[in-house]
Design an enzyme around this catalytic site. Structure first.
Site, PDB file in Angstrom:
ATOM      1  N   CYS A 142     110.941  16.508  34.210  1.00 46.38           N
ATOM      2  CA  CYS A 142     111.669  17.575  34.915  1.00 46.38           C
ATOM      3  C   CYS A 142     111.424  18.938  34.272  1.00 46.38           C
ATOM      4  O   CYS A 142     110.315  19.451  34.295  1.00 46.38           O
ATOM      5  CB  CYS A 142     113.138  17.226  35.030  1.00 46.38           C
ATOM      6  SG  CYS A 142     113.970  18.208  36.319  1.00 46.38           S
ATOM      7  N   LYS A 163     118.553  24.750  45.034  1.00 49.40           N
ATOM      8  CA  LYS A 163     118.358  23.613  44.140  1.00 49.40           C
ATOM      9  C   LYS A 163     117.913  22.389  44.923  1.00 49.40           C
ATOM     10  O   LYS A 163     118.435  22.102  45.998  1.00 49.40           O
ATOM     11  CB  LYS A 163     119.651  23.298  43.381  1.00 49.40           C
ATOM     12  CG  LYS A 163     119.508  22.179  42.363  1.00 49.40           C
ATOM     13  CD  LYS A 163     120.811  21.935  41.629  1.00 49.40           C
ATOM     14  CE  LYS A 163     120.668  20.838  40.586  1.00 49.40           C
ATOM     15  NZ  LYS A 163     121.927  20.591  39.847  1.00 49.40           N
ATOM     16  N   HIS A 235     113.644  12.640  38.128  1.00 52.03           N
ATOM     17  CA  HIS A 235     114.456  11.960  37.116  1.00 52.03           C
ATOM     18  C   HIS A 235     114.511  10.457  37.392  1.00 52.03           C
ATOM     19  O   HIS A 235     115.564   9.923  37.765  1.00 52.03           O
ATOM     20  CB  HIS A 235     115.882  12.520  37.107  1.00 52.03           C
ATOM     21  CG  HIS A 235     116.021  13.840  36.433  1.00 52.03           C
ATOM     22  ND1 HIS A 235     115.985  13.983  35.067  1.00 52.03           N
ATOM     23  CD2 HIS A 235     116.179  15.084  36.950  1.00 52.03           C
ATOM     24  CE1 HIS A 235     116.131  15.267  34.749  1.00 52.03           C
ATOM     25  NE2 HIS A 235     116.249  15.949  35.872  1.00 52.03           N
ATOM     26  N   GLU A 237     114.808   8.206  35.402  1.00 49.92           N
ATOM     27  CA  GLU A 237     115.715   7.568  34.437  1.00 49.92           C
ATOM     28  C   GLU A 237     117.177   7.614  34.876  1.00 49.92           C
ATOM     29  O   GLU A 237     118.020   6.924  34.282  1.00 49.92           O
ATOM     30  CB  GLU A 237     115.573   8.245  33.061  1.00 49.92           C
ATOM     31  CG  GLU A 237     116.338   9.527  32.862  1.00 49.92           C
ATOM     32  CD  GLU A 237     115.699  10.753  33.504  1.00 49.92           C
ATOM     33  OE1 GLU A 237     116.253  11.858  33.361  1.00 49.92           O
ATOM     34  OE2 GLU A 237     114.636  10.608  34.159  1.00 49.92           O
ATOM     35  N   ARG A 249     130.661  17.890  39.248  1.00 41.72           N
ATOM     36  CA  ARG A 249     130.792  18.972  38.264  1.00 41.72           C
ATOM     37  C   ARG A 249     130.613  20.334  38.925  1.00 41.72           C
ATOM     38  O   ARG A 249     131.394  21.263  38.689  1.00 41.72           O
ATOM     39  CB  ARG A 249     129.748  18.776  37.161  1.00 41.72           C
ATOM     40  CG  ARG A 249     129.692  19.880  36.111  1.00 41.72           C
ATOM     41  CD  ARG A 249     128.338  19.863  35.420  1.00 41.72           C
ATOM     42  NE  ARG A 249     127.250  20.132  36.365  1.00 41.72           N
ATOM     43  CZ  ARG A 249     125.978  19.791  36.156  1.00 41.72           C
ATOM     44  NH1 ARG A 249     125.624  19.152  35.051  1.00 41.72           N
ATOM     45  NH2 ARG A 249     125.059  20.092  37.054  1.00 41.72           N
TER      46      ARG A 249
END
Length: 313
Positions: A142, A163, A235, A237, A249
Protein backbone atom coordinates in the site's frame (compact mmCIF):
# COMPACT_ATOMS: atom_id res chain seq x y z
CA UNK A 1 6.29 -25.68 8.18
CA UNK A 2 5.93 -23.01 10.88
CA UNK A 3 6.80 -19.40 11.32
CA UNK A 4 9.19 -18.73 14.20
CA UNK A 5 8.28 -15.81 16.43
CA UNK A 6 9.17 -14.74 20.00
CA UNK A 7 7.61 -16.94 22.69
CA UNK A 8 5.52 -14.18 24.31
CA UNK A 9 4.42 -12.23 21.22
CA UNK A 10 0.64 -11.53 21.55
CA UNK A 11 0.05 -12.90 18.06
CA UNK A 12 1.12 -16.34 19.32
CA UNK A 13 -2.08 -16.99 21.25
CA UNK A 14 -4.29 -15.72 18.43
CA UNK A 15 -2.59 -17.84 15.79
CA UNK A 16 -2.59 -20.95 17.99
CA UNK A 17 -6.34 -20.58 18.46
CA UNK A 18 -6.63 -20.54 14.66
CA UNK A 19 -4.64 -23.81 14.52
CA UNK A 20 -1.77 -22.09 12.72
CA UNK A 21 1.56 -23.87 13.17
CA UNK A 22 3.97 -21.51 14.89
CA UNK A 23 7.26 -22.37 16.51
CA UNK A 24 8.64 -20.77 19.64
CA UNK A 25 12.22 -19.57 19.75
CA UNK A 26 13.05 -22.24 22.31
CA UNK A 27 11.81 -25.11 20.14
CA UNK A 28 13.41 -23.71 16.99
CA UNK A 29 16.87 -24.12 18.47
CA UNK A 30 16.49 -27.90 18.06
CA UNK A 31 15.55 -27.75 14.36
CA UNK A 32 18.31 -28.78 11.93
CA UNK A 33 17.15 -26.52 9.12
CA UNK A 34 18.08 -23.15 7.68
CA UNK A 35 14.91 -21.01 8.04
CA UNK A 36 14.20 -17.98 5.90
CA UNK A 37 14.90 -14.78 7.78
CA UNK A 38 12.19 -12.19 7.13
CA UNK A 39 12.17 -8.68 8.58
CA UNK A 40 8.86 -6.79 8.91
CA UNK A 41 9.05 -2.99 9.08
CA UNK A 42 5.69 -2.20 10.67
CA UNK A 43 4.56 1.36 9.92
CA UNK A 44 0.92 0.93 10.94
CA UNK A 45 -0.31 2.57 14.17
CA UNK A 46 -1.92 -0.56 15.65
CA UNK A 47 1.17 -2.70 15.45
CA UNK A 48 -0.10 -5.76 17.31
CA UNK A 49 -3.09 -6.06 14.97
CA UNK A 50 -0.94 -5.54 11.86
CA UNK A 51 1.83 -7.94 12.86
CA UNK A 52 -0.79 -10.64 13.52
CA UNK A 53 -2.30 -10.14 10.06
CA UNK A 54 1.04 -10.48 8.30
CA UNK A 55 2.18 -13.42 10.41
CA UNK A 56 -1.03 -15.23 9.53
CA UNK A 57 -0.25 -14.97 5.80
CA UNK A 58 3.42 -15.87 6.19
CA UNK A 59 2.47 -19.06 8.03
CA UNK A 60 0.83 -20.70 5.01
CA UNK A 61 4.00 -22.07 3.46
CA UNK A 62 6.03 -25.30 3.63
CA UNK A 63 9.05 -23.12 4.44
CA UNK A 64 10.18 -22.31 7.95
CA UNK A 65 10.25 -18.54 8.38
CA UNK A 66 12.13 -16.74 11.14
CA UNK A 67 10.41 -13.40 11.78
CA UNK A 68 11.93 -10.24 13.22
CA UNK A 69 10.01 -7.00 13.75
CA UNK A 70 11.51 -3.59 13.01
CA UNK A 71 10.34 -0.15 14.14
CA UNK A 72 11.08 2.92 12.08
CA UNK A 73 12.28 5.10 14.98
CA UNK A 74 12.06 5.44 18.75
CA UNK A 75 9.22 7.95 18.92
CA UNK A 76 6.46 6.97 21.41
CA UNK A 77 3.47 5.18 19.91
CA UNK A 78 -0.10 6.29 20.62
CA UNK A 79 -1.61 2.93 19.71
CA UNK A 80 0.91 0.31 20.85
CA UNK A 81 2.27 -0.16 24.39
CA UNK A 82 5.89 0.91 24.70
CA UNK A 83 6.59 -2.32 26.55
CA UNK A 84 5.51 -4.30 23.49
CA UNK A 85 7.78 -2.28 21.21
CA UNK A 86 10.74 -2.63 23.58
CA UNK A 87 10.23 -6.39 23.96
CA UNK A 88 9.59 -7.43 20.37
CA UNK A 89 10.86 -4.75 17.98
CA UNK A 90 14.39 -4.04 16.79
CA UNK A 91 15.90 -0.66 16.12
CA UNK A 92 17.53 -0.32 12.71
CA UNK A 93 21.01 -0.06 14.24
CA UNK A 94 20.51 -3.60 15.58
CA UNK A 95 19.99 -5.13 12.11
CA UNK A 96 21.83 -2.89 9.67
CA UNK A 97 24.97 -5.07 9.66
CA UNK A 98 23.02 -8.26 8.92
CA UNK A 99 21.48 -9.78 5.79
CA UNK A 100 17.91 -11.01 5.41
CA UNK A 101 16.11 -13.21 2.92
CA UNK A 102 13.02 -10.99 2.83
CA UNK A 103 11.76 -7.59 3.96
CA UNK A 104 8.11 -6.53 4.23
CA UNK A 105 7.29 -2.83 4.59
CA UNK A 106 3.68 -2.31 5.63
CA UNK A 107 1.29 0.45 4.71
CA UNK A 108 0.89 3.62 6.75
CA UNK A 109 -1.98 6.14 7.19
CA UNK A 110 -0.11 8.83 5.25
CA UNK A 111 -2.08 8.99 2.01
CA UNK A 112 -2.58 12.77 2.13
CA UNK A 113 0.88 13.63 3.49
CA UNK A 114 3.68 14.66 1.15
CA UNK A 115 6.77 12.48 1.35
CA UNK A 116 8.97 15.33 2.58
CA UNK A 117 6.50 16.00 5.40
CA UNK A 118 6.61 12.43 6.74
CA UNK A 119 8.49 12.54 10.04
CA UNK A 120 10.56 9.46 9.27
CA UNK A 121 10.95 9.89 5.49
CA UNK A 122 14.76 10.13 5.51
CA UNK A 123 15.02 7.15 7.83
CA UNK A 124 12.70 5.13 5.59
CA UNK A 125 14.86 5.98 2.59
CA UNK A 126 17.89 4.75 4.53
CA UNK A 127 16.18 1.42 5.27
CA UNK A 128 15.10 0.96 1.64
CA UNK A 129 18.56 1.76 0.32
CA UNK A 130 20.11 -0.60 2.90
CA UNK A 131 17.79 -3.37 1.67
CA UNK A 132 19.30 -3.15 -1.81
CA UNK A 133 22.51 -4.61 -0.42
CA UNK A 134 21.22 -6.72 2.44
CA UNK A 135 17.86 -8.26 1.41
CA UNK A 136 17.04 -10.76 -1.32
CA UNK A 137 13.48 -9.54 -1.96
CA UNK A 138 11.43 -6.66 -0.53
CA UNK A 139 7.63 -6.54 -0.47
CA UNK A 140 6.09 -3.05 -0.36
CA UNK A 141 2.45 -2.87 0.75
CA UNK A 142 0.00 0.00 0.00
CA UNK A 143 1.60 3.31 1.07
CA UNK A 144 5.01 1.63 1.15
CA UNK A 145 4.50 0.75 -2.54
CA UNK A 146 4.12 4.44 -3.32
CA UNK A 147 7.19 5.23 -1.23
CA UNK A 148 9.17 2.47 -2.96
CA UNK A 149 8.27 3.80 -6.41
CA UNK A 150 9.50 7.23 -5.34
CA UNK A 151 12.82 5.83 -4.17
CA UNK A 152 13.44 3.40 -7.04
CA UNK A 153 11.99 5.40 -9.95
CA UNK A 154 11.69 8.93 -8.55
CA UNK A 155 7.97 8.90 -9.26
CA UNK A 156 6.10 11.83 -7.71
CA UNK A 157 3.24 11.22 -5.32
CA UNK A 158 -0.06 10.80 -7.21
CA UNK A 159 -3.21 11.20 -5.14
CA UNK A 160 -6.81 10.36 -5.94
CA UNK A 161 -9.57 12.92 -5.29
CA UNK A 162 -11.61 10.33 -3.39
CA UNK A 163 -10.37 7.59 -1.11
CA UNK A 164 -10.40 4.12 -2.61
CA UNK A 165 -12.05 1.88 -0.03
CA UNK A 166 -13.57 -1.54 -0.53
CA UNK A 167 -13.04 -4.91 -2.15
CA UNK A 168 -12.22 -4.74 -5.86
CA UNK A 169 -12.09 -7.15 -8.76
CA UNK A 170 -8.66 -7.63 -10.35
CA UNK A 171 -7.47 -9.37 -13.50
CA UNK A 172 -4.17 -11.21 -13.89
CA UNK A 173 -2.38 -9.73 -16.91
CA UNK A 174 0.83 -11.78 -16.83
CA UNK A 175 -0.42 -15.30 -16.13
CA UNK A 176 2.97 -17.02 -16.50
CA UNK A 177 4.79 -14.91 -13.93
CA UNK A 178 5.68 -17.00 -10.83
CA UNK A 179 4.25 -14.47 -8.37
CA UNK A 180 0.73 -15.03 -9.76
CA UNK A 181 1.11 -18.79 -10.20
CA UNK A 182 -2.13 -20.47 -9.16
CA UNK A 183 -4.13 -17.22 -9.15
CA UNK A 184 -7.61 -17.25 -10.61
CA UNK A 185 -7.89 -15.16 -13.79
CA UNK A 186 -10.01 -12.73 -11.78
CA UNK A 187 -9.78 -12.30 -8.00
CA UNK A 188 -10.83 -9.99 -5.18
CA UNK A 189 -8.63 -7.94 -2.87
CA UNK A 190 -9.26 -5.02 -0.48
CA UNK A 191 -7.96 -1.48 -0.88
CA UNK A 192 -7.88 1.47 1.50
CA UNK A 193 -5.84 4.32 0.04
CA UNK A 194 -5.66 7.69 -1.66
CA UNK A 195 -2.64 6.76 -3.77
CA UNK A 196 -3.16 6.46 -7.51
CA UNK A 197 -1.41 3.67 -9.43
CA UNK A 198 -2.34 4.14 -13.08
CA UNK A 199 -1.30 1.21 -15.33
CA UNK A 200 -0.46 3.57 -18.21
CA UNK A 201 1.62 5.81 -15.96
CA UNK A 202 3.63 2.96 -14.46
CA UNK A 203 4.16 1.36 -17.88
CA UNK A 204 5.45 4.65 -19.27
CA UNK A 205 7.74 5.59 -16.38
CA UNK A 206 9.05 2.26 -15.06
CA UNK A 207 10.30 -1.09 -16.32
CA UNK A 208 8.10 -3.00 -13.85
CA UNK A 209 6.28 -6.18 -14.78
CA UNK A 210 2.61 -5.35 -14.18
CA UNK A 211 1.01 -8.54 -12.91
CA UNK A 212 -2.56 -7.69 -11.90
CA UNK A 213 -4.75 -4.64 -12.44
CA UNK A 214 -8.26 -3.44 -11.72
CA UNK A 215 -10.50 -1.27 -13.88
CA UNK A 216 -11.41 0.68 -10.74
CA UNK A 217 -8.32 0.41 -8.53
CA UNK A 218 -5.51 0.50 -11.12
CA UNK A 219 -2.34 -1.54 -10.68
CA UNK A 220 -2.59 -3.98 -7.78
CA UNK A 221 0.54 -6.09 -8.18
CA UNK A 222 3.86 -5.35 -9.89
CA UNK A 223 7.47 -6.51 -9.71
CA UNK A 224 10.92 -5.59 -10.91
CA UNK A 225 12.36 -7.97 -13.50
CA UNK A 226 14.61 -9.65 -10.94
CA UNK A 227 11.75 -10.00 -8.39
CA UNK A 228 13.80 -8.16 -5.76
CA UNK A 229 11.11 -5.50 -5.40
CA UNK A 230 7.44 -6.48 -5.32
CA UNK A 231 4.67 -3.91 -5.00
CA UNK A 232 1.20 -4.65 -3.62
CA UNK A 233 -1.02 -1.56 -3.68
CA UNK A 234 -3.88 -3.10 -1.67
CA UNK A 235 -4.22 -4.85 1.67
CA UNK A 236 -4.42 -8.65 1.21
CA UNK A 237 -3.46 -8.99 4.89
CA UNK A 238 -6.64 -7.30 6.14
CA UNK A 239 -9.00 -9.20 8.43
CA UNK A 240 -12.69 -9.38 7.59
CA UNK A 241 -13.42 -6.54 10.05
CA UNK A 242 -10.58 -4.15 9.20
CA UNK A 243 -12.37 -2.06 6.59
CA UNK A 244 -15.38 -1.90 8.90
CA UNK A 245 -13.20 -0.62 11.74
CA UNK A 246 -11.76 2.08 9.47
CA UNK A 247 -15.21 3.06 8.20
CA UNK A 248 -16.61 3.29 11.74
CA UNK A 249 -13.60 5.35 12.86
CA UNK A 250 -14.04 7.83 10.01
CA UNK A 251 -17.76 8.11 10.75
CA UNK A 252 -17.02 8.84 14.41
CA UNK A 253 -14.57 11.56 13.37
CA UNK A 254 -17.23 13.26 11.22
CA UNK A 255 -15.49 12.56 7.92
CA UNK A 256 -18.63 11.34 6.09
CA UNK A 257 -16.82 8.42 4.40
CA UNK A 258 -18.29 6.47 1.52
CA UNK A 259 -19.41 2.94 2.34
CA UNK A 260 -16.58 0.54 1.36
CA UNK A 261 -17.43 -0.83 -2.07
CA UNK A 262 -18.43 -4.48 -2.48
CA UNK A 263 -17.70 -5.19 1.17
CA UNK A 264 -20.89 -5.40 3.19
CA UNK A 265 -23.59 -7.82 1.96
CA UNK A 266 -26.10 -5.72 0.00
CA UNK A 267 -23.83 -2.71 0.68
CA UNK A 268 -25.49 -2.38 4.07
CA UNK A 269 -23.07 -1.52 6.93
CA UNK A 270 -25.46 -3.22 9.35
CA UNK A 271 -24.60 -6.57 7.74
CA UNK A 272 -21.55 -8.52 8.84
CA UNK A 273 -18.79 -8.28 6.20
CA UNK A 274 -17.39 -11.44 4.64
CA UNK A 275 -13.72 -11.90 3.76
CA UNK A 276 -13.72 -12.77 0.05
CA UNK A 277 -9.96 -12.34 -0.45
CA UNK A 278 -8.46 -14.70 2.14
CA UNK A 279 -7.35 -17.46 -0.26
CA UNK A 280 -5.78 -14.90 -2.58
CA UNK A 281 -3.80 -13.31 0.25
CA UNK A 282 -2.36 -16.62 1.43
CA UNK A 283 -1.37 -17.64 -2.11
CA UNK A 284 0.26 -14.29 -2.84
CA UNK A 285 2.48 -14.47 0.24
CA UNK A 286 3.30 -18.15 -0.34
CA UNK A 287 4.37 -17.34 -3.91
CA UNK A 288 6.48 -14.39 -2.78
CA UNK A 289 8.24 -16.53 -0.17
CA UNK A 290 8.84 -19.34 -2.64
CA UNK A 291 9.68 -17.68 -5.96
CA UNK A 292 11.09 -14.30 -4.87
CA UNK A 293 12.82 -15.29 -1.63
CA UNK A 294 13.53 -19.02 -1.20
CA UNK A 295 14.51 -19.76 -4.80
CA UNK A 296 16.65 -16.63 -5.08
CA UNK A 297 18.40 -16.30 -1.74
CA UNK A 298 21.84 -17.79 -0.95
CA UNK A 299 22.01 -20.58 1.59
CA UNK A 300 24.64 -18.62 3.51
CA UNK A 301 23.32 -15.09 3.99
CA UNK A 302 26.82 -13.87 4.78
CA UNK A 303 27.57 -14.44 1.09
CA UNK A 304 24.72 -12.24 -0.14
CA UNK A 305 25.78 -10.62 -3.41
CA UNK A 306 24.06 -8.43 -5.97
CA UNK A 307 25.94 -10.27 -8.73
CA UNK A 308 23.48 -13.16 -8.66
CA UNK A 309 20.65 -10.83 -9.63
CA UNK A 310 22.23 -9.51 -12.79
CA UNK A 311 21.51 -12.61 -14.81
CA UNK A 312 18.49 -12.89 -17.13
CA UNK A 313 15.80 -15.19 -15.68
Amino acid sequence: MPIKIPDQLPASDILRQERIFIMSESRATTQMIRPLKVLILNLMPKKIETETQFLRLLSNSPLQVDIELLRIDDRPSKNTPEEHLNNFYRQFDMVKNRNFDGLIITGAPLGLVQFEDVAYWEHLQTVMEWANNHVTSSLYVCWAAQAGLKLLYDLPKRTRKEKLSGVYQHDVINEFHPIVRGFDDSFLAPHSRYADFSPDYLSEHTDLDLLATSADAGVYLASTKDKRHVFVTGHPEYDAQTLHTEYSRDLAEGMDPAIPLNYYPNDNPDNKPIASWRSHGHLLFANWLNYCVYQQTPYDLEHFSLDKFTRDD
